[in-house]
Design a protein around this motif. Structure first.
Motif, PDB file in Angstrom:
ATOM      1  N   ASN A 206       0.826  -1.213   0.000  1.00 42.37           N
ATOM      2  CA  ASN A 206       0.000   0.000   0.000  1.00 42.37           C
ATOM      3  C   ASN A 206       0.859   1.261   0.000  1.00 42.37           C
ATOM      4  O   ASN A 206       0.625   2.225   0.738  1.00 42.37           O
ATOM      5  CB  ASN A 206      -0.933   0.007   1.212  1.00 42.37           C
TER       6      ASN A 206
ATOM      7  N   SER B 142      -4.778  -5.488  -0.403  1.00 46.06           N
ATOM      8  CA  SER B 142      -3.627  -4.599  -0.290  1.00 46.06           C
ATOM      9  C   SER B 142      -2.919  -4.525  -1.622  1.00 46.06           C
ATOM     10  O   SER B 142      -2.809  -5.524  -2.348  1.00 46.06           O
ATOM     11  CB  SER B 142      -2.649  -5.123   0.780  1.00 46.06           C
ATOM     12  N   ARG B 143      -2.462  -3.333  -1.940  1.00 45.03           N
ATOM     13  CA  ARG B 143      -1.729  -3.115  -3.200  1.00 45.03           C
ATOM     14  C   ARG B 143      -0.239  -3.261  -2.890  1.00 45.03           C
ATOM     15  O   ARG B 143       0.353  -2.436  -2.207  1.00 45.03           O
ATOM     16  CB  ARG B 143      -2.011  -1.740  -3.748  1.00 45.03           C
TER      17      ARG B 143
ATOM     18  N   SER C 265      -1.480  -8.094  -5.778  1.00 44.97           N
ATOM     19  CA  SER C 265      -2.440  -7.758  -4.723  1.00 44.97           C
ATOM     20  C   SER C 265      -2.617  -8.950  -3.801  1.00 44.97           C
ATOM     21  O   SER C 265      -2.500 -10.100  -4.238  1.00 44.97           O
ATOM     22  CB  SER C 265      -3.780  -7.343  -5.330  1.00 44.97           C
TER      23      SER C 265
END
Lengths: 670, 295
Positions: A264, A295-296, A316
């Protein structure tokens, strides 16, 4: 000019017929006696001449009809290339906008060169602009408007696709079919070697196309890239999750690269990787401590090269609590739950909690909370539970059905909705057992469990496989593992039991990866999270029946689907790199990370000999005139028979008019 | 009997004498039903005998009843000199059907001879000519005159060209008594010249009638394609188109007929057009009308 069937020219002898009728036959008129010719004057000869003229007109038309028909049968032709050489040409400007063109100023250089070609062209010459990514995108029609052409070139931006020269040749062949003039193709590209097809014949261009290549780079440039990342799409225990990244160097010297893990947007870990010259290095991060939800994540290196866009690899991860899995079994069958539960719990990245119930206790249980359901050789199901199961699967759930001896006694497999065709009890045969034969390793359930040959199957149920995908077969071709789409969900049928009695699969090493992959597949985890490449297709729905709307938000924050597409589209092509937020038809949400194809990171260029071979002229200057190309090409004969037949038709109509007028005069006479 | 006036029927009869009798009998039978024409044998009136009158004409029946002598007068009683001038040039040999112009002229002449001699007791003669006088039979009422005239007609085969000058001058040599002259010809030549040549016949008080014999195809040629026409007299040929034959030629032949009729009547001559596919009674009526007018 020539004739394809000159033998038909002998038919020209037919012209003798009208000549005989008009000239020879007319002169054989028998003189008629008359009382006196004092009222006929010599000047009537002018009338005869007029008549003769009309005869000659009729004669000419008839001769023309015959000659044109003979000409049409003889099939005249002329060399098309010779004519084309004298005619106008058409410019086709194609700019490579693939991911590799982001390196340095490649795209800017290509566009500048394309604009200079446009500026130097004759104003009367029509031109067309196109961009090459994974496919050829035509930006303008062939026009003479310089402003429109320049605007089209200016509008070309950097893309994330992987270019394909084979796709370029296919597109140009298609354009050349509709073009009426020879095409001078100008291709502006970095001439990346990875864009070349496996077979050189795929680059073949039509004879009417003259290729002029404009390489924007002269030599290969070094480039580091994060080639791939292996990470779970879903985690529930951060300490057990691992992230493995591969760092690749293309035409690079040995170097140490700093590799960082970002979650993130925040760097959570960093390591150094020793990347050998032109080689690869693997880096592993021991934990993936992501918050709940999606979540990136990305793995990034300090590239310090001309193509920084491939220095990061996006993926991800979804963190959630372990999802429960329900196994339903007969009261007397305790072995199935033991084997399956043990296998499911032994996987390190398992995010499932196992629960087993007997058939009696399972009735009335809410199935929606389970990641997937396992029916372990159940002989009888209450109709309510079976209906609940069907509804659960149609809504996007997954079920694994193990058809052991109890299920074999039924005439129909529950939920799978196929009749039991036969029961094979191999233990009573001479062979005692059968092994697994063909396996479809492309199926997610067998992704990491290819070696099924060691398992012995003593008992199997045969069902009709026509409506299902056969994933594995026994050696006697009896379907062993079948996958069937039911609504938005899947039903997987194992034509034998999980109890270790009808087969020894539960005690084979292949059983654990099979259970793990099957669990991930049926729970939908394999389709979620992780990373995909640009231009891959994302499946939005598995059934056409449900008109549930899907939703996609692309990396730029736009919703690319229209309302109609959102209600009907079955898949969506991921055309740019970044994170896509997706809500699928089955109601699940997902975050899809998309990365460019890493073959674009290899900036090695096509050897000059190959380019010369592609141009079709190994020793000449790259830029050559169309006329020269046309003259060097083999002339293509163009048939004229159609025109000859058209002229024959017109002459026939004119002959009918003249002849009918002549006959009408005769009829009027008393 | 009227059908025997049809030239196509007459063509089936080989004897000219029989043709003449058939025509005249048929014609007379037709006249009996006609109120317009009298007949010379019909009774006209009684006249008292005066010395010098022919006793043959005394009605002896009346004398027996009344003892007075009356002469019985008939119409046309006066004897006329009747001469036929027949053109026997090659152009008269033209035919587009069964009856050639010369045949038709023969039928007309024979019928007139029969009518004149047997019924009218006129003295009939014949001149056959082409470019010269080929036969001359002096007008007479003698026994056998009809046979001689018919034989003269049968011998009149077409040949050579037409020339009116010689027969007319020849005719004038023998013409000492006023009478009726019938010129039967196709009259190919300038109308004024023809009339000018024939006009001297009237100087001695002769009644001159022109019988213009034409084939129907001479008036309306039936060309369906260009053809070469050969002049029967001069043997010249010419190529003719259907359009010209349909338009210009017909206009010119009509103008020729009209001009001939006008010139003849201007010169005090009668003109009668005979088409060879029409019945012969037209010519006989014309003859009787003229004779009645003369009486």
């Amino acid at each position: 000019m020539g004739f394809l069937v000159p033998g038909f020219l002998a038919g020209a002898a037919l012209v003798g017929l009208p000549l005989y009728l008009h000239l020879l036959r007319r002169h054989t008129t028998t003189p008629r006696p008359f009382s006196s010719i004092m009222f006929f004057e010599r000047r009537t000869q002018s009338s005869i001449r007029h008549r003769r003229f009309r005869y000659l007109l009729l004669l000419s038309l008839r001769l023309a009809v015959l000659l044109l028909i003979v000409l049409a049968f003889a099939n005249p032709y002329f060399k098309r290339a010779a004519v084309a050489a004298a005619g106008d040409k058409q410019l086709l400007l194609i700019v490579d906008d693939s991911f590799s063109m982001r390196a340095g100023t490649r795209l800017t250089d290509a566009k500048r060169e394309a604009l200079s070609v446009l500026a130097s062209r004759n104003e009367s010459t029509r031109a067309q602009v196109a961009a090459l990514g994974s496919r050829l995108q035509v930006l303008t029609e062939p026009v003479q408007d310089s402003a429109a052409l320049r605007a089209a070139v200016d509008s070309i931006g950097p893309g994330d696709s992987r270019s394909s020269f084979a796709e370029l040749a296919r597109g140009v062949r298609s354009l050349a079919e509709g073009a009426h003039a020879p095409i001078e193709l100008h291709f502006f590209s970095d001439m990346q070697k990875s864009s070349m097809p496996a077979s050189f014949s795929e680059l073949l261009l039509p004879p009417s196309v003259a290729l002029v290549l404009h390489p924007v780079v002269e030599r290969a440039q070094p480039n580091w890239a994060v080639e791939s990342v292996r990470a779970p799409g879903r985690v529930w225990n951060a300490s057990e999750a691992r992230v493995q990244a591969t760092i690749a160097g293309y035409q690079t010297p040995a170097a140490t690269r700093a590799v960082s893990l970002f979650i993130n947007g925040k760097e959570v870990a960093s390591q150094n990787a020793e990347v050998p010259a032109g080689g690869r290095a693997n880096v592993e991060f021991q934990s993936l401590d992501v918050p709940y939800g999606f979540s990136r994540c990305e793995v990034r290196i300090d590239g310090a090269d001309t193509l920084p866009a491939d220095d990061a690899y996006l993926f991800s991860v979804e963190r959630s609590d372990p999802q429960p899995v329900l196994l339903v079994h007969e009261a007397g069958d305790t072995r199935s739950s033991v084997y399956f539960g043990s296998a499911l719990g032994s996987t390190a990245e398992s995010s499932f909690s196992f629960q087993s119930l007997t058939v009696d206790r399972a009735a009335g249980v809410s199935l929606a909370r389970y990641a997937f359901i396992v029916l372990a050789d159940v002989g009888s199901l209450t109709s309510q539970f079976e209906n609940d199961l069907v509804r659960y699967v149609r809504g996007g759930g997954g079920v694994l059905i193990a058809a052991g001896t109890s299920t074999g006694h039924r005439s129909r497999i529950p939920v799978f909705e196929e009749n039991v065709l036969a029961i094979h009890d191999y233990s009573r045969d001479g062979a005692r057992f059968l092994a697994a034969g063909e396996t479809d390793t492309s199926h997610p359930s067998l992704a990491n469990s290819e070696h099924w040959a060691g398992a012995k199957f003593y008992y199997a149920v045969a069902v009709d496989p026509s409506a299902s995908r056969v994933v594995a077969k026994l050696t006697d071709q009896t379907p062993l593992l079948l996958d069937k789409k039911i609504g938005e969900g899947h039903a997987l049928l194992l034509a034998s039991g999980l109890d270790g009695i009808t087969n020894d699969l539960p005690v084979q090493p292949v059983f654990v990866p099979f259970v793990k992959q099957t669990a991930l597949y049926l729970s939908g985890t394999t389709d979620r999270g992780g990373a995909r490449t640009v231009d891959s297709d994302l499946e939005l729905r598995t059934s056409k029946e449900q008109a549930v709307s899907v939703e996609i938000v692309d990396p730029a924050g736009r919703r690319p689907l229209s309302l109609e597409e959102a209600a009907t589209a079955e898949s969506y092509q991921l055309t740019s790199s970044g994170y896509y937020e997706v809500r699928l038809a089955n109601g699940r949400r997902d975050l899809v990370a998309v990365n460019p194809d890493r073959r674009e990171s290899d900036l090695e260029i096509v050897p000059g000999d190959d380019l010369a071979l592609w141009r079709g002229n190994t020793g000449a200057e790259p830029k050559q005139s169309t006329a020269a190309v046309a003259q060097s090409e083999p002339a293509k004969p163009r048939s004229l028979w159609w025109y000859a037949m058209l002229l024959a038709l017109l002459a026939g109509i004119a002959e009918s008019v003249v002849a009918s007028r002549y006959l009408a005069v005769q009829r009027e006479e008393p | 009997m009227q059908r025997f006036l049809d030239p196509a029927v007459l063509a089936e009869i080989s004897s000219l004498d029989l043709i003449a009798r058939t025509v005249v009998d048929g014609f007379v039978a037709g006249l009996h039903r006609s109120p317009d024409f009298g007949f010379s044998q019909e009774f006209a009136e009684y006249r008292a005998y005066s010395p010098g009158d022919d006793l043959r004409h005394v009605d002896w029946n009346v004398f027996a009843r009344t003892e007075r002598m009356y002469l019985k007068k008939y119409r046309g009683e006066t004897n006329s000199l009747f001469t036929v001038v027949l053109d026997a040039s090659n152009s008269m040999n033209y035919s587009s059907h069964k009856v050639a112009k010369i045949d038709y002229a023969r039928y007309v002449a024979a019928s007139l001879f029969y009518l004149a001699i047997r019924n009218q007791r006129d003295a009939a003669g014949l001149i056959v000519f082409d470019d010269e006088v080929r036969n001359y039979i002096r007008p007479s009422t003698r026994q056998g005159q009809v046979s001689r005239l018919l034989h003269g007609l049968e011998m009149a085969e077409p040949r050579a060209q037409t020339d009116f000058a010689k027969p007319i001058s020849h005719f004038q040599e023998f013409l000492r008594r006023r009478g009726l002259v019938l010129v039967i010809s196709d009259f190919y030549g300038p109308p004024e010249q023809i009339v000018r040549t024939i006009a001297p016949l009237r100087f001695h008080g002769n009644e001159v009638v022109l019988f213009h014999v034409l084939d129907p195809r001479e008036i309306r040629p039936d060309l369906d394609k260009p053809a070469i026409l050969v002049d029967l007299e001069t043997r010249e040929d010419i190529e003719v188109t259907p359009e010209y034959a349909r338009d210009t030629y017909q206009a010119r032949i009509a103008a020729h007929i009209s001009g001939l009729r006008h010139s003849a009547r201007s010169a005090g001559m009668d003109y009668h057009l005979l088409i060879t596919d029409l019945p012969l009674d037209g010519a006989l009526k014309e003859y009787l009308a003229i004779r009645q007018r003369r009486n």
